[in-house]
Design a protein around this motif. Structure first.
Motif, PDB file in Angstrom:
ATOM      1  N   GLY A  52      -8.160   4.624   1.393  1.00  0.00           N
ATOM      2  CA  GLY A  52      -9.415   4.011   0.982  1.00  0.00           C
ATOM      3  C   GLY A  52      -9.244   2.737   0.184  1.00  0.00           C
ATOM      4  O   GLY A  52     -10.193   1.960   0.039  1.00  0.00           O
ATOM      5  N   ALA A  53      -8.052   2.502  -0.312  1.00  0.00           N
ATOM      6  CA  ALA A  53      -7.799   1.285  -1.078  1.00  0.00           C
ATOM      7  C   ALA A  53      -7.578   0.113  -0.131  1.00  0.00           C
ATOM      8  O   ALA A  53      -7.316   0.282   1.057  1.00  0.00           O
ATOM      9  N   SER A  54      -7.658  -1.078  -0.692  1.00  0.00           N
ATOM     10  CA  SER A  54      -7.408  -2.266   0.115  1.00  0.00           C
ATOM     11  C   SER A  54      -5.906  -2.516   0.217  1.00  0.00           C
ATOM     12  O   SER A  54      -5.107  -2.015  -0.578  1.00  0.00           O
ATOM     13  N   LEU A  55      -5.557  -3.327   1.200  1.00  0.00           N
ATOM     14  CA  LEU A  55      -4.144  -3.573   1.490  1.00  0.00           C
ATOM     15  C   LEU A  55      -3.920  -5.041   1.780  1.00  0.00           C
ATOM     16  O   LEU A  55      -4.733  -5.690   2.450  1.00  0.00           O
ATOM     17  N   GLU A  56      -2.820  -5.569   1.272  1.00  0.00           N
ATOM     18  CA  GLU A  56      -2.396  -6.904   1.682  1.00  0.00           C
ATOM     19  C   GLU A  56      -0.889  -6.894   1.809  1.00  0.00           C
ATOM     20  O   GLU A  56      -0.168  -6.558   0.875  1.00  0.00           O
ATOM     21  N   LEU A  57      -0.411  -7.250   2.987  1.00  0.00           N
ATOM     22  CA  LEU A  57       1.022  -7.362   3.249  1.00  0.00           C
ATOM     23  C   LEU A  57       1.359  -8.840   3.405  1.00  0.00           C
ATOM     24  O   LEU A  57       0.709  -9.555   4.166  1.00  0.00           O
ATOM     25  N   ARG A  58       2.395  -9.241   2.728  1.00  0.00           N
ATOM     26  CA  ARG A  58       2.729 -10.667   2.673  1.00  0.00           C
ATOM     27  C   ARG A  58       3.723 -11.083   3.756  1.00  0.00           C
ATOM     28  O   ARG A  58       4.629 -10.323   4.114  1.00  0.00           O
ATOM     29  N   CYS A  59       3.525 -12.287   4.228  1.00  0.00           N
ATOM     30  CA  CYS A  59       4.434 -12.878   5.201  1.00  0.00           C
ATOM     31  C   CYS A  59       4.499 -14.377   4.933  1.00  0.00           C
ATOM     32  O   CYS A  59       3.470 -15.052   4.857  1.00  0.00           O
ATOM     33  N   LYS A  68      -7.685  -2.185  14.864  1.00  0.00           N
ATOM     34  CA  LYS A  68      -7.605  -1.180  13.799  1.00  0.00           C
ATOM     35  C   LYS A  68      -8.153  -1.697  12.480  1.00  0.00           C
ATOM     36  O   LYS A  68      -7.771  -1.198  11.417  1.00  0.00           O
ATOM     37  N   GLY A  69      -9.036  -2.688  12.506  1.00  0.00           N
ATOM     38  CA  GLY A  69      -9.660  -3.178  11.285  1.00  0.00           C
ATOM     39  C   GLY A  69      -8.817  -4.132  10.465  1.00  0.00           C
ATOM     40  O   GLY A  69      -9.169  -4.458   9.329  1.00  0.00           O
ATOM     41  N   PHE A  70      -7.703  -4.592  11.004  1.00  0.00           N
ATOM     42  CA  PHE A  70      -6.845  -5.529  10.286  1.00  0.00           C
ATOM     43  C   PHE A  70      -7.293  -6.974  10.508  1.00  0.00           C
ATOM     44  O   PHE A  70      -7.850  -7.308  11.545  1.00  0.00           O
ATOM     45  N   GLU A  71      -6.994  -7.796   9.535  1.00  0.00           N
ATOM     46  CA  GLU A  71      -7.195  -9.225   9.651  1.00  0.00           C
ATOM     47  C   GLU A  71      -6.039  -9.935   8.960  1.00  0.00           C
ATOM     48  O   GLU A  71      -5.310  -9.333   8.170  1.00  0.00           O
ATOM     49  N   ALA A  72      -5.870 -11.189   9.285  1.00  0.00           N
ATOM     50  CA  ALA A  72      -4.821 -11.974   8.641  1.00  0.00           C
ATOM     51  C   ALA A  72      -5.323 -13.396   8.484  1.00  0.00           C
ATOM     52  O   ALA A  72      -6.101 -13.889   9.299  1.00  0.00           O
ATOM     53  N   GLU A  73      -4.844 -14.049   7.456  1.00  0.00           N
ATOM     54  CA  GLU A  73      -5.256 -15.415   7.178  1.00  0.00           C
ATOM     55  C   GLU A  73      -4.052 -16.333   7.159  1.00  0.00           C
ATOM     56  O   GLU A  73      -3.079 -16.091   6.426  1.00  0.00           O
ATOM     57  N   PHE A  74      -4.131 -17.376   7.949  1.00  0.00           N
ATOM     58  CA  PHE A  74      -3.084 -18.396   7.987  1.00  0.00           C
ATOM     59  C   PHE A  74      -3.397 -19.445   6.921  1.00  0.00           C
ATOM     60  O   PHE A  74      -4.479 -20.040   6.916  1.00  0.00           O
ATOM     61  N   LYS A  75      -2.439 -19.659   6.032  1.00  0.00           N
ATOM     62  CA  LYS A  75      -2.589 -20.686   5.003  1.00  0.00           C
ATOM     63  C   LYS A  75      -1.431 -21.643   5.122  1.00  0.00           C
ATOM     64  O   LYS A  75      -0.307 -21.352   4.676  1.00  0.00           O
ATOM     65  N   ARG A  76      -1.718 -22.796   5.681  1.00  0.00           N
ATOM     66  CA  ARG A  76      -0.670 -23.783   5.916  1.00  0.00           C
ATOM     67  C   ARG A  76      -0.037 -24.250   4.607  1.00  0.00           C
ATOM     68  O   ARG A  76       1.182 -24.400   4.524  1.00  0.00           O
ATOM     69  N   SER A  77      -0.853 -24.438   3.591  1.00  0.00           N
ATOM     70  CA  SER A  77      -0.334 -24.963   2.323  1.00  0.00           C
ATOM     71  C   SER A  77       0.652 -24.012   1.666  1.00  0.00           C
ATOM     72  O   SER A  77       1.523 -24.431   0.908  1.00  0.00           O
ATOM     73  N   GLN A  78       0.510 -22.732   1.969  1.00  0.00           N
ATOM     74  CA  GLN A  78       1.401 -21.728   1.391  1.00  0.00           C
ATOM     75  C   GLN A  78       2.406 -21.195   2.397  1.00  0.00           C
ATOM     76  O   GLN A  78       3.192 -20.312   2.069  1.00  0.00           O
ATOM     77  N   SER A  79       2.342 -21.693   3.615  1.00  0.00           N
ATOM     78  CA  SER A  79       3.213 -21.181   4.688  1.00  0.00           C
ATOM     79  C   SER A  79       3.148 -19.662   4.749  1.00  0.00           C
ATOM     80  O   SER A  79       4.183 -18.978   4.820  1.00  0.00           O
ATOM     81  N   LYS A 109      -6.326  -5.373   5.007  1.00  0.00           N
ATOM     82  CA  LYS A 109      -7.268  -4.373   5.499  1.00  0.00           C
ATOM     83  C   LYS A 109      -8.080  -3.904   4.296  1.00  0.00           C
ATOM     84  O   LYS A 109      -7.489  -3.567   3.255  1.00  0.00           O
ATOM     85  N   PRO A 110      -9.397  -3.888   4.384  1.00  0.00           N
ATOM     86  CA  PRO A 110     -10.218  -3.557   3.210  1.00  0.00           C
ATOM     87  C   PRO A 110     -10.124  -2.102   2.771  1.00  0.00           C
ATOM     88  O   PRO A 110     -10.232  -1.799   1.599  1.00  0.00           O
ATOM     89  N   SER A 111      -9.877  -1.193   3.724  1.00  0.00           N
ATOM     90  CA  SER A 111      -9.836   0.222   3.377  1.00  0.00           C
ATOM     91  C   SER A 111      -8.821   0.919   4.277  1.00  0.00           C
ATOM     92  O   SER A 111      -9.017   1.045   5.488  1.00  0.00           O
ATOM     93  N   VAL A 112      -7.751   1.360   3.666  1.00  0.00           N
ATOM     94  CA  VAL A 112      -6.637   1.909   4.427  1.00  0.00           C
ATOM     95  C   VAL A 112      -6.897   3.373   4.779  1.00  0.00           C
ATOM     96  O   VAL A 112      -7.418   4.144   3.963  1.00  0.00           O
ATOM     97  N   HIS A 113      -6.479   3.743   5.971  1.00  0.00           N
ATOM     98  CA  HIS A 113      -6.593   5.118   6.453  1.00  0.00           C
ATOM     99  C   HIS A 113      -5.200   5.726   6.501  1.00  0.00           C
ATOM    100  O   HIS A 113      -4.206   5.005   6.654  1.00  0.00           O
ATOM    101  N   TRP A 114      -5.127   7.033   6.413  1.00  0.00           N
ATOM    102  CA  TRP A 114      -3.813   7.687   6.418  1.00  0.00           C
ATOM    103  C   TRP A 114      -3.022   7.334   7.673  1.00  0.00           C
ATOM    104  O   TRP A 114      -1.791   7.238   7.649  1.00  0.00           O
ATOM    105  N   SER A 115      -3.736   7.111   8.786  1.00  0.00           N
ATOM    106  CA  SER A 115      -3.051   6.803  10.046  1.00  0.00           C
ATOM    107  C   SER A 115      -2.435   5.404  10.056  1.00  0.00           C
ATOM    108  O   SER A 115      -1.724   5.047  11.012  1.00  0.00           O
ATOM    109  N   ASP A 116      -2.713   4.619   9.035  1.00  0.00           N
ATOM    110  CA  ASP A 116      -2.115   3.277   8.957  1.00  0.00           C
ATOM    111  C   ASP A 116      -0.681   3.310   8.446  1.00  0.00           C
ATOM    112  O   ASP A 116      -0.003   2.276   8.458  1.00  0.00           O
ATOM    113  N   ALA A 117      -0.232   4.456   8.007  1.00  0.00           N
ATOM    114  CA  ALA A 117       1.148   4.560   7.539  1.00  0.00           C
ATOM    115  C   ALA A 117       2.091   4.223   8.681  1.00  0.00           C
ATOM    116  O   ALA A 117       2.076   4.880   9.732  1.00  0.00           O
TER     117      ALA A 117
END
Lengths: 114, 113
Positions: free
Chosen positions: A16-23, A61-72, A78-86
């Motif tokens: 249920g918590a939000s998630l952000e994975l960095r790249c 699966k409700g995921f999104e990603a944002e491209f930021k050129r200035s930060q490469s 994902k706003p709300s994580v589900h157990w199946s996202d593991a």
């Protein structure tokens, strides 16, 4: 040298918590960017991709990603994580130049706790 | 939806034996790849194949490895004399063109004993 970096090896979030994975990527021009997911014992599934245009891309699966050129960066959210996202999540960049290959980041393993 | 298929899903072989991993890429794709993932490690590029020849290979892809597209549909990876360290998940992938997304198969888990 061209490279893809995922700084977080392992992330634990509550369901249920939000998630952000960095790249972060290192590349001379604007690359194409992908996020793949690998569930335990499974192959690699494409979550989303960025080629050009709108820097906020929606995936499955409700995921999104944002491209930021200035930060490469190309962070996955994902706003709300589900157990199946593991699973393990890989950021990837294809480098073209007369030949093809995809370079993967080292992956971020996501654990979801109840 | 078209997909990349790999067979077998799991193969166990004795050290020193030859193995052939098979892949059927998506039919209108032009570029083919093999990757491997040793347990607990990152996915590593092995080789790319275009127009019936290897277009790039990594340092992992030494003389014991070879790839072939024997007909219009299959794409194979051969390991001539397997070593314990060849145990890994091997992924086949294909793309329709330059810089586009790679479609991956489900992988073949190779175990060398």
């Amino acid at each position: 040298a061209q490279s893809v970096t995922q700084p977080d090896i392992h992330i634990t979030v509550s369901e249920g918590a939000s998630l952000e994975l960095r790249c972060n990527y290192s590349y001379g021009a604007t690359p194409y960017l992908f996020w793949y997911v690998q569930s335990p014992g499974q192959g690699l599934q494409l979550l989303l991709k960025y080629f050009s245009g709108d820097t906020l891309v929606q995936g499955i699966k409700g995921f999104e990603a944002e491209f930021k050129r200035s930060q490469s960066s190309f962070n996955l959210r994902k706003p709300s994580v589900h157990w199946s996202d593991a699973a393990e999540y890989f950021c990837a960049v294809p480098f073209s130049g007369g030949y093809q290959k995809v370079t993967f980041g080292t992956g971020t393993k996501l654990q979801v706790i109840p | 939806e078209p997909e990349v298929t790999q067979t077998p899903s799991h193969q166990v072989t004795q050290m020193g034996q030859e193995v052939i991993l098979r892949c059927v890429p998506i039919s209108n794709h032009l570029y083919f790849y093999w990757y491997r993932q040793i347990l607990g490690q990152k996915v590593e590029f092995l080789v790319s194949f275009y127009n019936n020849e290897i277009s790039e290979k990594s340092e992992i892809f030494d003389d014991q490895f070879s790839v072939e597209r024997p007909d219009g549909s299959n794409f194979t990876l051969k390991i001539r004399s397997t070593k314990l360290e060849d145990s890994a998940m091997y992924f086949c992938a294909s793309t329709p063109g330059d810089g586009t997304e790679a479609f991956f198969g489900q992988g073949t888990r190779l175990t060398v004993v």
